[in-house]
Design a protein around this motif. Sequence first.
Motif, mmCIF file in Angstrom:
data_model
loop_
_atom_site.group_PDB
_atom_site.id
_atom_site.type_symbol
_atom_site.label_atom_id
_atom_site.label_comp_id
_atom_site.label_asym_id
_atom_site.label_seq_id
_atom_site.Cartn_x
_atom_site.Cartn_y
_atom_site.Cartn_z
ATOM 1 N N SER A 8 -7.222 0.991 5.710
ATOM 2 C CA SER A 8 -7.960 -0.012 4.949
ATOM 3 C C SER A 8 -8.918 -0.743 5.877
ATOM 4 N N GLY A 9 -9.455 -1.879 5.383
ATOM 5 C CA GLY A 9 -10.388 -2.641 6.206
ATOM 6 C C GLY A 9 -9.690 -3.386 7.328
ATOM 7 N N GLY A 10 -8.391 -3.624 7.171
ATOM 8 C CA GLY A 10 -7.669 -4.384 8.180
ATOM 9 C C GLY A 10 -6.618 -3.576 8.916
ATOM 10 N N ASN A 13 -11.869 7.412 -0.450
ATOM 11 C CA ASN A 13 -12.977 8.256 0.005
ATOM 12 C C ASN A 13 -12.844 9.707 -0.461
ATOM 13 N N ASP A 25 -7.020 -3.287 -2.489
ATOM 14 C CA ASP A 25 -6.040 -4.366 -2.658
ATOM 15 C C ASP A 25 -5.830 -4.728 -4.125
ATOM 16 N N ASP A 77 -17.416 0.004 7.404
ATOM 17 C CA ASP A 77 -18.204 -1.208 7.112
ATOM 18 C C ASP A 77 -19.268 -1.453 8.183
ATOM 19 N N GLY A 87 -11.440 1.357 8.034
ATOM 20 C CA GLY A 87 -12.372 0.773 7.058
ATOM 21 C C GLY A 87 -13.430 -0.096 7.732
ATOM 22 N N HIS A 92 0.846 -1.209 0.000
ATOM 23 C CA HIS A 92 0.000 0.000 0.000
ATOM 24 C C HIS A 92 0.879 1.256 0.000
ATOM 25 N N GLY A 96 -7.749 1.052 1.065
ATOM 26 C CA GLY A 96 -9.114 1.197 0.544
ATOM 27 C C GLY A 96 -9.814 2.497 0.942
ATOM 28 N N ASP A 144 -19.667 6.642 1.195
ATOM 29 C CA ASP A 144 -19.014 7.697 0.404
ATOM 30 C C ASP A 144 -20.050 8.350 -0.529
ATOM 31 N N GLY A 159 -17.708 1.169 2.829
ATOM 32 C CA GLY A 159 -17.009 2.401 2.464
ATOM 33 C C GLY A 159 -17.578 3.096 1.231
#
Length: 372
Positions: free
Chosen positions: A160-162, A297, A325, A191, A187, A135, A293, A208, A204
Amino acid sequence: MTADRLGRAHLWRTAPTTDGPLVLAIESSCDETAAAVLDGTRHVRASIVHSQVAEHAKFGGVVPELASRAHIRAIGTVVAEALREAGCARTDIAGVAVTRGPGLVGSLLVGVEFAKGFGAACGIPVVGVHHIEGHLMAPWLEVAAGFDAPAFPCVALIVSGGHTSLLYATGPGEVEIVGQTLDDAAGEAWDKVAKLLGLGYPGGPILDQLAGQGDPHRWEFPRPMKGRPGHDFSFSGIKTAVAYAVRDAGGPAAVSPADVAASFQAAACEILVHKLVRAAKARRVRHVVVSGGVACNRQLREMLAAAAGPAGLSVSTPPPNLCTDNAAMIGAAGYADVWGAIREGTAFASWSLDAVASWPVDQTAKSHRGDD
Ligand code: KG4
Ligand code: ZN
């Protein structure tokens, strides 16, 4: 001499050349099966991303076992498609870069074992890459050049999501963790807010879109950790505040989802931008990178642009398809290591390359290639 001993930063600076090797990159750490081919100038010849979103959407999040199985089904086709789109044969590939971690271990294993099989069959080196470093390096890809390739040293916000991390990077693979989330990733908060409104997964992109039509002042959600010293984040408090606000207003059917989205984003983006600018000032850098991710936005990008000027910062954000990703970013982060392995004449030296679920991004140098 190994890439680590020679220094990844040095190889990276000298790497862009038309004579450089063709590198196959593979990413499978979560719910995207992705493959890319990069050439010697780090131009992305092909980038294929197979998303599993449809398989996980009905569960409201990624189901690890389903993800591993979906990777197994997809990976052969995704790699073949990347080679076809790049206009090259298997035998043209000189090395493989694959995400080694962090992530879902079953998902990572699929990519790592496929890469090792590919490397062994072709007699070429395989190197393991840190997902977050991918990233971080995404804005340096040639395709992202229009987005002002950043310079080192920089402070990077990877959202990100993680993951939610603030990194101080002096070069590729030379990374210090400045701050990170103490609970949920950013993220994840997007979610979860979408989920509690019954809006679907991943949340997301949905929030947005909605936020643009909502009132960001309908609710004043908390800005956790904003006033505190240090550079860590916390997102679980905002998510809980949103859940209580929606419940107290009579439930999801009684609120305007656009107003919730706008008020939530106002709080979450404010914290992210505030912390990033403060870390950049603390580290006296002039360049910041925002990737992952959540960096897609639009409000986050607008707020960053507004804050960057007065703070004297240049902001680099990859285009959206390189924020989420993808394997091209893994190629960017692994390119110098692959090149180093080729130069030292390693045919295939990575049987011991393993998948690692947990791997701090500031500890990549020692075991980066997984063969020590
Ligand atoms: O980087 P990524 O594809 O996977 C991880 O490494 O986690 O990030 C996925 C995360 C999801 O939580 C998703 O909701 C979020 O990025 N995301 C967004 C947007 N697009 C994706 N969050 C906010 N606004 C967006 N436009
Ligand atoms: Zn990611």
